[in-house]
Design an enzyme around this catalytic site. Structure first.
Site, PDB file in Angstrom:
ATOM      1  CE  LYS A 168       3.485 -40.318   9.025  1.00 33.19           C
ATOM      2  NZ  LYS A 168       3.721 -41.539   8.235  1.00 33.19           N
TER       3      LYS A 168
HETATM    4  C1  LIG Z   1       3.931 -42.075   6.985  1.00 34.03           C
HETATM    5  C2  LIG Z   1       3.602 -43.432   6.517  1.00 34.03           C
HETATM    6  C3  LIG Z   1       3.820 -43.825   5.177  1.00 34.03           C
HETATM    7  C4  LIG Z   1       4.470 -42.927   4.147  1.00 34.03           C
HETATM    8  O1  LIG Z   1       3.750 -41.751   3.924  1.00 34.03           O
HETATM    9  P1  LIG Z   1       4.483 -40.452   3.359  1.00 34.03           P
HETATM   10  O2  LIG Z   1       3.430 -39.416   3.317  1.00 34.03           O
HETATM   11  O3  LIG Z   1       4.981 -40.786   2.014  1.00 34.03           O
HETATM   12  O4  LIG Z   1       5.572 -40.145   4.312  1.00 34.03           O
HETATM   13  C5  LIG Z   1       3.437 -45.090   4.808  1.00 34.03           C
HETATM   14  N1  LIG Z   1       2.895 -45.946   5.698  1.00 34.03           N
HETATM   15  C6  LIG Z   1       2.673 -45.610   6.981  1.00 34.03           C
HETATM   16  C7  LIG Z   1       2.068 -46.602   7.904  1.00 34.03           C
HETATM   17  C8  LIG Z   1       3.026 -44.351   7.428  1.00 34.03           C
HETATM   18  O5  LIG Z   1       2.809 -44.026   8.709  1.00 34.03           O
END
Ligand SMILES: *Cc1c(COP(=O)(O)O)cnc(C)c1O
Length: 336
Positions: A184
């Protein structure tokens, strides 16, 4: 400053999302944020202007929602432990040395939320970056890391009746041999932003990305499910997706609570056109019904039964009005 650029084609169509995403007057800032070990008054948290830019190159973050329960007069952080584990994994991929333990990050978040006295839905964002503003072409792994945590009010959109019209983006989801999609990372958001911008300019609410193999990956900041013949299907972790915690939660709750079987497998673009239901899921997106893809109506063109039931269930689980999965909720003001 006046914006005198011509309105993009389809501007009227995306008025809805324009007001959803960005409001004209910035909301008042919270009283505090947390930076490198202490609560800092929002206005005092400044860095030198030259720090802008390079620190973002390897920065990783988490987005965690807190849901206010009027009934219990408490704020619940949803799946905090899972978010902190993922933050550690994102840091490992960037070869970042942990600056703060998961336990200390948890206390930091609770302290921050309590100091700001939030009694509403919030979004908490820890951000970890290399100190020192090392230029992006140079290795930075020997630099110490710094941590910033912000929290802001973020009203839930669950059960507000929203629904999205999406397109398949002409931008392809970044591939694991290019940049790690499962981290992330702020830098990955250039991919997301290109997708969202293209979608909005072309009159859609959002874009869905295919991966380099031409299979469905995810939305710009949310994972995707389709429902066909009563089965919920989502692309696998190897499809170039961010390993979403919401997706993982739904993969448990759909069969266990709603009795909806789930399948994790590759998904073709045309399956989205023929699906009975499609929805996006993520911490920020929550459960977002997709009612058309490339202007093909999804099912009846209205959010479907499984999506509706799931939205109700998710609403109950995150706020704690549904007592199932108690470990998923960390109370901020009272002990668990
Ligand atoms: C954060 C994110 C998600 C969703 O992830 P969660 O853990 O459900 O919040 C999906 N795609 C991307 C690119 C993200 O950065």
């Amino acid at each position: 400053m006046a914006d005198d650029r011509p309105a993009p084609p389809g501007a009227a169509l995306h008025e809805k999302t324009a007001t959803q995403g960005q409001t004209a007057a910035p909301p008042p800032t919270p009283a505090y944020l947390w930076h490198n070990g202490r609560l800092v008054p929002w206005q005092d948290a400044t860095v030198h202007i030259t720090q802008i830019g390079w620190t973002a190159i390897s920065a990783v973050f988490e987005g965690i929602r807190g849901y206010w329960s009027n009934e219990r007069q408490d704020l619940y952080l949803f799946r905090l432990d899972e978010h902190l584990k993922r933050l550690a994994r994102s840091m490992k991929l960037m070869r970042m040395a942990p600056a703060v333990s998961a336990a200390d990050l948890t206390s930091a978040m609770l302290d921050l939320l309590r100091a700001n006295e939030f009694r509403e839905d919030v979004y908490v964002q820890p951000l970890v970056y290399f100190a020192g503003g090392v230029p992006g072409y140079r290795a930075a792994y020997t630099q110490p890391t710094e941590v910033l945590i912000t929290a802001r009010p973020a009203p839930s959109a669950l059960k507000t009746g929203r629904a999205s019209h999406c397109c398949i983006s002409s931008w392809v989801r970044l591939a694991d041999h290019v940049m790690p999609p499962r981290a992330k990372a702020l830098a990955n958001y250039q991919n997301s932003r290109l997708v969202s911008t293209e979608a909005r300019i072309n009159g859609y609410d959002g874009g869905i990305m295919l991966n380099e193999r031409g299979k469905v990956a995810e939305g710009a900041y949310a994972c995707i499910f389709l429902v066909r013949d009563g089965v919920a299907v989502t692309p696998p972790a190897t499809a170039g997706i961010l390993e979403s915690i919401t997706r993982a939660s739904l993969l448990e709750a759909l069969p266990q609570v709603l009795g909806v079987p789930v399948e994790v497998r590759e998904v073709d673009r045309t399956e989205l056109y023929l699906a009975d239901e499609v929805f996006l899921c993520g911490t920020l997106a929550e459960i977002d019904p997709v009612v058309s893809v490339d202007r093909y109506s999804v099912g009846t063109g209205e959010p479907g039964t499984v999506t509706r039931r799931l939205e109700d269930l998710y609403h109950g689980l995150v706020r704690g009005t549904d007592p199932r999965y108690p470990a998923w909720r960390i109370p901020v003001y009272h002990d668990a």
